[in-house]
Design an enzyme around this catalytic site. Structure first.
Site, PDB file in Angstrom:
ATOM      1  CB  ALA A  35      -0.939  -0.014   1.209  1.00 31.73           C
ATOM      2  CG  ASN A  38       0.164   0.265  -4.298  1.00 31.35           C
ATOM      3  OD1 ASN A  38       0.993  -0.255  -5.042  1.00 31.35           O
ATOM      4  ND2 ASN A  38      -0.854  -0.405  -3.786  1.00 31.35           N
ATOM      5  CG  ASN A 166      -4.590   0.178   3.129  1.00 34.32           C
ATOM      6  OD1 ASN A 166      -5.076  -0.694   2.410  1.00 34.32           O
ATOM      7  ND2 ASN A 166      -3.969   1.239   2.652  1.00 34.32           N
ATOM      8  NE  ARG A 168      -3.919  -5.408   3.357  1.00 33.71           N
ATOM      9  CZ  ARG A 168      -4.389  -4.319   2.789  1.00 33.71           C
ATOM     10  NH1 ARG A 168      -5.489  -3.739   3.287  1.00 33.71           N
ATOM     11  NH2 ARG A 168      -3.797  -3.784   1.741  1.00 33.71           N
ATOM     12  CE  LYS A 226     -10.515   4.883   1.228  1.00 30.73           C
ATOM     13  NZ  LYS A 226      -9.175   4.245   1.331  1.00 30.73           N
ATOM     14  CG  LEU A 227     -19.119   6.760  -0.344  1.00 35.24           C
ATOM     15  CD1 LEU A 227     -20.193   7.785  -0.637  1.00 35.24           C
ATOM     16  CD2 LEU A 227     -19.436   5.990   0.926  1.00 35.24           C
ATOM     17  CB  ALA A 257      -9.329   1.335  -6.160  1.00 38.76           C
ATOM     18  N   GLY A 258      -7.968   2.200  -3.467  1.00 42.43           N
ATOM     19  CA  GLY A 258      -7.975   3.034  -2.269  1.00 42.43           C
ATOM     20  C   GLY A 258      -6.695   3.831  -2.111  1.00 42.43           C
ATOM     21  CG  ASP A 259      -3.103   1.839  -1.527  1.00 39.79           C
ATOM     22  OD1 ASP A 259      -3.427   2.115  -0.365  1.00 39.79           O
ATOM     23  OD2 ASP A 259      -2.764   0.687  -1.882  1.00 39.79           O
TER      24      ASP A 259
END
Length: 319
Positions: A35, A38, A166, A168, A226-227, A257-259
């Site tokens: 992450a 990225n 993030n 985990r 984030k949606l 995508a989130g990163d």
């Protein structure tokens, strides 16, 4: 001087060349995963002076990671090589759409031994902004201590901090421990960037505004929830809004995508853009990311991002 700095574990990643379950895959293409790498790559591609700190093993995977990051323009002056422990790696299935299957081989990795004694304070303090994720908090007691040490260092020096949970769950002893430790770090950040499902786990609510309020009440300056394809909801002490996502005809791989959103959002903040425009940048890079297989392969350089966003605005005006 660096614009942004981050730290965490990087891994060599092997992506199956053909679709199907991982156990049937025979041929793989090597890439880079992590992450924090990225985001470091994403910032560098947009023209920011980007740094990444960590440990790698004295092995081919470690050399690959260093070579790849240098070619991307990421500063790796604070990366240590440890011959006692290996560099982690992962394997990932190829999918035509949706989420791929991922298996990790990271236990006992060099990066998991990163401790406060390894911290180069001057390196981190040379940066304007720290981007932190919840992954180093989960890897080991040493990396958790390192995370808190750097976070405190940067905050006391008046630097800005963004935090992406993030989550985990597999790396934590329990969901309760995960939520407690992740939120402890999040409360110290200026900008918190959870996904809506992460927000549910961390705050007990699936409502974007309630999630945002939870962190704002603990001193965070701004929250962007984030949606997915619906975009992102943001809120500060004085404003809030829903910024629609970018239309994507075909989702190839959602990993990264989130990163990508973090790269767009934070880069917008560093450029001094209004909050809504920063969120829009995040949505744009997130959308670009899901259209390629590699975790960061879809991240744009500045000109590509500008063209993509202009095209989106033009299409929206024509509807």
């Amino acid at each position: 001087m660096l614009d942004t700095v981050t730290f965490g574990e990087a891994m060599a990643m092997f992506i199956a060349d053909d679709t199907g379950p991982l156990y049937r895959a025979e041929h793989f293409t090597r890439s880079l995963a992590g992450a924090e790498t990225n985001t470091a790559i994403g910032f560098a591609r947009l023209g920011f002076k980007s740094g990444w700190a960590s440990k790698v093993g004295s092995d081919a995977f470690g050399e690959f990671i260093m070579d790849r990051l240098k070619k991307e323009g990421v500063n790796v002056d604070c990366v240590l090589t440890d011959s006692r422990y290996p560099t982690g790696f992962q394997i990932k299935s190829k999918v035509l759409e949706g989420d791929p299957e991922v298996q990790y081989f990271r236990r006992g990795s060099a990066a998991s031994t990163l401790s406060p004694e390894d911290a180069d304070s001057s390196y981190f303090l040379s940066a304007k902004h720290l981007h932190l994720t919840g992954i180093p908090l989960a890897l080991s007691e040493q990396t958790r201590a390192f995370s808190h040490h750097i976070l405190t260092l940067m905050k006391e020096a008046g630097k800005t901090v963004s935090f992406d949970p993030n989550l985990r769950p597999a790396l934590w002893n329990s969901q309760e421990e995960m939520a407690e430790e992740i939120n402890k770090a999040a409360f110290q950040a200026d900008f918190v960037l959870p996904g809506v499902e992460e927000g549910r786990i961390l705050t007990g609510s699936s409502q974007p505004e309630t999630i945002a309020d939870f962190y704002l009440e603990h001193g965070v300056k701004a929250v962007a929830v984030k949606l997915g394809p619906d975009g992102a909801f943001f809120k500060t002490a004085g404003q809030k809004g829903l910024v629609e996502g970018f239309k994507v005809d075909r989702v190839v791989d959602t990993v990264g995508a989130g990163d990508g959103f973090a790269v767009g959002f934070v880069s917008g903040i560093l450029k001094g853009l209004p909050m809504e425009e920063a969120v829009l940048r995040g949505n744009a890079i997130g959308a670009m990311a899901v259209q390629s297989i590699g975790d960061s392969d879809g991240y744009p350089v500045r000109e590509e991002l500008e063209r993509y966003m202009k095209k989106h605005v033009k299409e929206a005006d024509e509807v």
